[in-house]
Design a protein around this motif. Sequence first.
Motif, PDB file in Angstrom:
ATOM      1  N   GLU A   1     -15.646   0.343   7.010  1.00 54.87           N
ATOM      2  CA  GLU A   1     -14.960   1.629   6.998  1.00 54.87           C
ATOM      3  C   GLU A   1     -13.648   1.514   6.242  1.00 54.87           C
ATOM      4  O   GLU A   1     -13.126   0.417   6.036  1.00 54.87           O
ATOM      5  CB  GLU A   1     -14.709   2.125   8.429  1.00 54.87           C
ATOM      6  CG  GLU A   1     -13.894   1.170   9.268  1.00 54.87           C
ATOM      7  CD  GLU A   1     -13.787   1.601  10.723  1.00 54.87           C
ATOM      8  OE1 GLU A   1     -14.431   2.593  11.075  1.00 54.87           O
ATOM      9  OE2 GLU A   1     -13.071   0.940  11.481  1.00 54.87           O
ATOM     10  N   TYR A   2     -13.109   2.658   5.833  1.00 53.81           N
ATOM     11  CA  TYR A   2     -11.815   2.735   5.151  1.00 53.81           C
ATOM     12  C   TYR A   2     -10.716   2.672   6.196  1.00 53.81           C
ATOM     13  O   TYR A   2     -10.842   3.232   7.294  1.00 53.81           O
ATOM     14  CB  TYR A   2     -11.741   4.053   4.374  1.00 53.81           C
ATOM     15  CG  TYR A   2     -10.362   4.426   3.892  1.00 53.81           C
ATOM     16  CD1 TYR A   2      -9.934   4.068   2.616  1.00 53.81           C
ATOM     17  CD2 TYR A   2      -9.481   5.147   4.695  1.00 53.81           C
ATOM     18  CE1 TYR A   2      -8.675   4.415   2.153  1.00 53.81           C
ATOM     19  CE2 TYR A   2      -8.215   5.500   4.254  1.00 53.81           C
ATOM     20  CZ  TYR A   2      -7.815   5.132   2.980  1.00 53.81           C
ATOM     21  OH  TYR A   2      -6.571   5.470   2.532  1.00 53.81           O
ATOM     22  N   SER A   3      -9.599   2.000   5.863  1.00 54.24           N
ATOM     23  CA  SER A   3      -8.480   1.959   6.804  1.00 54.24           C
ATOM     24  C   SER A   3      -7.170   1.708   6.071  1.00 54.24           C
ATOM     25  O   SER A   3      -7.116   0.898   5.135  1.00 54.24           O
ATOM     26  CB  SER A   3      -8.696   0.863   7.854  1.00 54.24           C
ATOM     27  OG  SER A   3      -7.615   0.836   8.779  1.00 54.24           O
ATOM     28  N   VAL A   4      -6.126   2.408   6.497  1.00 49.18           N
ATOM     29  CA  VAL A   4      -4.774   2.162   5.995  1.00 49.18           C
ATOM     30  C   VAL A   4      -4.162   1.036   6.823  1.00 49.18           C
ATOM     31  O   VAL A   4      -4.358   0.966   8.036  1.00 49.18           O
ATOM     32  CB  VAL A   4      -3.916   3.441   6.092  1.00 49.18           C
ATOM     33  CG1 VAL A   4      -2.466   3.141   5.742  1.00 49.18           C
ATOM     34  CG2 VAL A   4      -4.471   4.526   5.180  1.00 49.18           C
ATOM     35  N   GLU A   5      -3.431   0.141   6.162  1.00 48.95           N
ATOM     36  CA  GLU A   5      -2.791  -0.979   6.859  1.00 48.95           C
ATOM     37  C   GLU A   5      -1.274  -0.888   6.710  1.00 48.95           C
ATOM     38  O   GLU A   5      -0.759  -0.586   5.625  1.00 48.95           O
ATOM     39  CB  GLU A   5      -3.282  -2.310   6.277  1.00 48.95           C
ATOM     40  CG  GLU A   5      -4.742  -2.623   6.592  1.00 48.95           C
ATOM     41  CD  GLU A   5      -4.928  -3.157   8.005  1.00 48.95           C
ATOM     42  OE1 GLU A   5      -4.170  -2.768   8.910  1.00 48.95           O
ATOM     43  OE2 GLU A   5      -5.854  -3.965   8.214  1.00 48.95           O
ATOM     44  N   ALA A   6      -0.554  -1.186   7.790  1.00 51.85           N
ATOM     45  CA  ALA A   6       0.911  -1.163   7.769  1.00 51.85           C
ATOM     46  C   ALA A   6       1.438  -2.355   6.974  1.00 51.85           C
ATOM     47  O   ALA A   6       0.884  -3.461   7.037  1.00 51.85           O
ATOM     48  CB  ALA A   6       1.454  -1.196   9.188  1.00 51.85           C
ATOM     49  N   GLU A   7       2.518  -2.126   6.214  1.00 54.16           N
ATOM     50  CA  GLU A   7       3.125  -3.187   5.414  1.00 54.16           C
ATOM     51  C   GLU A   7       3.468  -4.405   6.272  1.00 54.16           C
ATOM     52  O   GLU A   7       3.307  -5.550   5.847  1.00 54.16           O
ATOM     53  CB  GLU A   7       4.401  -2.666   4.735  1.00 54.16           C
ATOM     54  CG  GLU A   7       4.154  -1.695   3.597  1.00 54.16           C
ATOM     55  CD  GLU A   7       4.114  -2.391   2.242  1.00 54.16           C
ATOM     56  OE1 GLU A   7       4.030  -3.631   2.225  1.00 54.16           O
ATOM     57  OE2 GLU A   7       4.151  -1.691   1.219  1.00 54.16           O
ATOM     58  N   ALA A   8       3.945  -4.157   7.492  1.00 58.68           N
ATOM     59  CA  ALA A   8       4.376  -5.251   8.362  1.00 58.68           C
ATOM     60  C   ALA A   8       3.220  -6.153   8.775  1.00 58.68           C
ATOM     61  O   ALA A   8       3.431  -7.310   9.168  1.00 58.68           O
ATOM     62  CB  ALA A   8       5.064  -4.682   9.603  1.00 58.68           C
ATOM     63  N   ARG A   9       1.989  -5.658   8.686  1.00 54.85           N
ATOM     64  CA  ARG A   9       0.841  -6.410   9.177  1.00 54.85           C
ATOM     65  C   ARG A   9       0.149  -7.235   8.090  1.00 54.85           C
ATOM     66  O   ARG A   9      -0.539  -8.213   8.395  1.00 54.85           O
ATOM     67  CB  ARG A   9      -0.176  -5.434   9.790  1.00 54.85           C
ATOM     68  CG  ARG A   9      -1.320  -6.126  10.504  1.00 54.85           C
ATOM     69  CD  ARG A   9      -2.265  -5.118  11.126  1.00 54.85           C
ATOM     70  NE  ARG A   9      -3.390  -5.824  11.753  1.00 54.85           N
ATOM     71  CZ  ARG A   9      -4.610  -5.361  11.851  1.00 54.85           C
ATOM     72  NH1 ARG A   9      -4.902  -4.192  11.337  1.00 54.85           N
ATOM     73  NH2 ARG A   9      -5.560  -6.048  12.444  1.00 54.85           N
ATOM     74  N   ILE A  10       0.325  -6.863   6.841  1.00 54.82           N
ATOM     75  CA  ILE A  10      -0.515  -7.460   5.803  1.00 54.82           C
ATOM     76  C   ILE A  10       0.053  -8.731   5.192  1.00 54.82           C
ATOM     77  O   ILE A  10      -0.649  -9.450   4.475  1.00 54.82           O
ATOM     78  CB  ILE A  10      -0.809  -6.436   4.688  1.00 54.82           C
ATOM     79  CG1 ILE A  10       0.483  -5.942   4.031  1.00 54.82           C
ATOM     80  CG2 ILE A  10      -1.604  -5.266   5.241  1.00 54.82           C
ATOM     81  CD1 ILE A  10       0.251  -4.933   2.915  1.00 54.82           C
ATOM     82  N   GLY A  11       1.339  -9.038   5.447  1.00 52.81           N
ATOM     83  CA  GLY A  11       1.911 -10.271   4.930  1.00 52.81           C
ATOM     84  C   GLY A  11       2.220 -10.209   3.452  1.00 52.81           C
ATOM     85  O   GLY A  11       2.430  -9.132   2.879  1.00 52.81           O
ATOM     86  N   THR A  12       2.216 -11.371   2.820  1.00 56.55           N
ATOM     87  CA  THR A  12       2.547 -11.444   1.396  1.00 56.55           C
ATOM     88  C   THR A  12       1.267 -11.348   0.560  1.00 56.55           C
ATOM     89  O   THR A  12       0.186 -11.739   1.014  1.00 56.55           O
ATOM     90  CB  THR A  12       3.271 -12.762   1.066  1.00 56.55           C
ATOM     91  OG1 THR A  12       2.439 -13.860   1.481  1.00 56.55           O
ATOM     92  CG2 THR A  12       4.602 -12.832   1.807  1.00 56.55           C
ATOM     93  N   PRO A  13       1.384 -10.854  -0.661  1.00 55.10           N
ATOM     94  CA  PRO A  13       0.184 -10.716  -1.500  1.00 55.10           C
ATOM     95  C   PRO A  13      -0.451 -12.067  -1.824  1.00 55.10           C
ATOM     96  O   PRO A  13       0.249 -13.066  -2.014  1.00 55.10           O
ATOM     97  CB  PRO A  13       0.718 -10.053  -2.772  1.00 55.10           C
ATOM     98  CG  PRO A  13       2.021  -9.431  -2.390  1.00 55.10           C
ATOM     99  CD  PRO A  13       2.584 -10.314  -1.331  1.00 55.10           C
TER     100      PRO A  13
END
Length: 466
Positions: free
Chosen positions: A208-220
Amino acid sequence: MPKKVKPAGNGKEESPVPCKQVKVEAGGGPSTLNFESPSGLFESLISPTNIETFFKEFWEQKPLLIQRDDPAVAAYYQSLFRLTDLKSLCSQGIYYGRDVNVCRCVNGKKKVLNKDGKAHFLQLRKDFDQKRATIQFHQPQRFKDELWRIQEKLECYFGSLVGSNVYITPGGSQGLPPHYDDVEVFILQLEGEKHWRLYKPTVALAREYSVEAEARIGTPTHEFTLKPGDLLYFPRGTIHQADTPSGLAHSTHVTISTYQNNSWGDFLLDTISGLVFDTAKEDITLRTGIPRQLLMQVETTTVATRLSGFLRTLADRLESTKELLSSDMKKDFVMHRLPPYYTGDGTELSLSTPGGKLPRLDSIVSLQFKDHIILTVGPDQDRSDEAQEKMVYIYHSLKNRREIHMMGNEEEIESHGLRFPFSHVDALKQIWNSSAISVKDLKLTTDEEKESLVLSLWTECLIQVI
């Protein structure tokens, strides 16, 4: 759900369905892609990576970045869709929500700036220039012939629906927040430059599609800038965000996507119901009733052993089954996919009526548009009783409507094809598996059946006399 195929009893063709005639627009320059075959197209799309390497190392595993410094490729990519194309598209009648979205990423959230009703170019340009909004154009292959040409070949290659969206973003702006998708994604950079950041998935091969919070995704895990002619692939579930660098007029890219709901889990769910139905007709244990009050119980662990026994029975049957019952996935794919790409000298073409010689008993015939046809076995859709017999169904996409591709217009979609008695399955397999075959050599009892079969296929434009 899609409409059922119109029965064409005794192998007779359906009533002819008018097919919208399409004119092919003039191209925007010579193609740098190989359209000779579906595999040739895909390999040229990911060049210089070869197909074997791609599926061994990247597909469903990790991103692939292909940066090209090739003016010819850049010019061809730019011809696929430009910001200036919006003016003529708006004149054809496009609507907010359905055809186009206007949006901007604000504080990590998507802000939609759509108006109501028909979209006008001057208003789109105003929001683009003054509000620094991204213009997202849905399924441009409905309007742009070269994208139709590419995506039709990719649907043949993947055996799965292939959709697309164009994103046009002004300099110093971002249209969408960090998110992941439920599709395999191929990004083609068309105009300007786009700065990308990719992150490790929180859900591998997401459904499924989902938006992720910046604080959760870490560094690229990856960070780079795409230029015209560049291509980026990443698997479903890959978290990503992209912005147009400041100082640039705008960026245009097209996202080509595939393999939505196309997993082994989906296929298992699709085939298991037919397998259970078939097995229950022969195995009385599957027709016996469940224990009294079972549905009223909170705990049902005591039936797990019984269910696992049934699953073993189904697995044994599956291993010895040659003909799987018709799967909805097959039918849905062929009903919803693009029609064949029509080439020519600008004259109007149609696949509504057959052409060439009428097939006879002494004819040699061959299948045409094989990539656009599926052959499957299923229960007789005209009967719902327990005496249901298997039938052979042939569905094709020759008369599908390009203008509603991937738009969710379920009420406007109908299936096209034929059905035959199960006794015709071997003869049909002969046609499918031969480059050419004599009608009189078909495995059917009578000459009349042989002629009737090939005439039905010819009437649907599925075979030709050679």
